[in-house]
Design an enzyme around this catalytic site. Sequence first.
Site, short mmCIF file in Angstrom:
data_model
loop_
_atom_site.label_atom_id
_atom_site.label_comp_id
_atom_site.label_asym_id
_atom_site.label_seq_id
_atom_site.Cartn_x
_atom_site.Cartn_y
_atom_site.Cartn_z
N GLY A 65 0.83 -1.21 0.00
CA GLY A 65 0.00 0.00 0.00
C GLY A 65 0.86 1.24 0.00
N ASN A 66 0.25 2.38 0.33
CA ASN A 66 1.03 3.62 0.44
C ASN A 66 0.37 4.53 1.48
OD1 ASN A 66 -0.92 5.47 -0.97
ND2 ASN A 66 -0.56 3.99 -2.61
N TYR A 67 1.00 5.69 1.70
CA TYR A 67 0.58 6.55 2.82
C TYR A 67 -0.60 7.47 2.51
CZ TYR A 67 4.95 5.29 5.17
OH TYR A 67 5.95 4.62 5.79
#
Length: 404
Positions: A209-211
Site C-alpha cells: 500500500g502507500n501513505y
Amino acid sequence: MSLTGKHIIVGITGGIAAYKTATLVRLLVKGGAEVQVIMTPNAKEFICPVTLSTLSGKPVISEFFTANTGQWNSHVDLGLWADAIVIAPATASTIGKMANGVADNMLVTTYLSAKAPVFVAPAMDLDMMAHPSTTRNINLLRSYGNHIIEPAEGELASHLVGKGRMEEPENIAKVLSEYFEQDKPLKGKKIMITAGPTYERIDPVRFIGNYSTGKMGYAIADEAARRGAEVLLISGPVAIRPESKEVKVIDVESAREMYEECHKHFADCDIAIMTAAVADYAPATVADKKIKREKDEIPQIELVKNPDIAASLGASKRPGQLLVGFALETNDESANALDKLQRKNLDMIVMNSLRDAGAGFGTDTNKITLFKRDTTSRSFPLKSKKEVAADILDEVALLVDTTD
Ligand code: C5P
C-alpha cells in the site's frame, strides 16, 4: 426548496413581525437547513424563545454568556459556522447598529464577525421606514454587500397602510434557497473522483500500500457536492468519510477494482478527477493462506503491472468530457507533470511536490501548481486542502465553460 446541510443563523429583533419568524424557522428546517436562532433582548418581548428553540431544535442564543452556566457564546465561531445570516424582522434600531458597528448585543456582534452572506428583512412602521436615517442605514448595508429583502406594502401593526410589513416567511425562505441555487456552478454535472491508496493483497493479512489518506480527494468531493455536482467517489481504503451526505461512495481495495468501477461509471460522467495514489504493481498471485516464515528462505513476491486508470480513461474520453489528474513529485516536478498530462490525455494536472513543506500525504494542507493542455500553469500558495479543493474546482469550472 433545497437548503440541505446549510447552516443558517436567523436573527430576530424586537418587532411585532417576530411572530412570523417562527414560520420562517420551520420552513428553513423543513428545507433541510440547520438553524441557529439569535434573538436580541427586545425580541423576547415579542416572541417566546421556547417556540424558536423547539422549531429549530437548538437552544436560542441571546446573551454573550449563558446565564446559569457562564458558558461564553462565541460570536466568532457562530459567524464562521454560518453559510447565511437572515435577520427577520430587522428593526430600524438593529439596522442602524449594523450599519454603524454598534456591537452591543450578540446578534450585531455575530453579524460583524461573519463572512457569510447576510439577508436583512426590515419591518417597521411606514414613517420610520421612510425616514432618511433608515434609508441611509439600509443603503449602507447594501454598500457592505448585504441583501435587503424589501418590506411589502400593506396594513401595518399601527393600522396605517404603507411600506414596512416584513416580507412573508415563504418569500424570505425562497430568496435564501434561490441564492444557494445560483451558488451552484456545477449543478447538472456528474463528477467521478478517485481517492485514497490502493491495497494490493499478498496474502490474507498483508498487502502492498502507500501513505495516502484520501484527504485531498474527499475535500474535492465535498466541495463539488456543495457546488451542486452529482458526485461519485471511488475510494480506496481510508479512515475518513465525506462530510456531505450528497456524495455517493463506492469502496474498493485494489487498483484492479478501482479500474473496474471507474470504467463502469466514466461514460456517464462529465468530469473525472483522479486523486487516488494507485499502486503501480500488484503481486502476481495472492496466497490463500498466510505466508509462513521459513527458516532459511526469504519469500520472493513476483509483481505484475497494474492498469493505469487515468491513462485508460484518457484513451476512452469523449469530446466534452474533462479528465483531471494529480502528480505528486519529488524532483523535476514541472517536466514530469507536463509529461503525464500528455501521456494520459488529461485536460489538467494538479502538481504537488514532496519538497514543499505542508504538501503531500497526510497533511491538512497542500501547495499546488495547475497545468493545462495549452501548457499554461498557475501556482498557488500553501492552503488548507479545503481551499485547494475550491481552487481546483474553480479551474475545472472554467474548463467546463470552454467545452460547453
Ligand atoms: O503516473 P503517476 O502515478 O504519477 O500518475 C498520477 C496520476 O495518475 C494520478 O492522477 C493518479 O490518480 C493516476 N493514476 C491512475 N492509475 C494508476 C496510476 C496513476 O489513475 N495506475
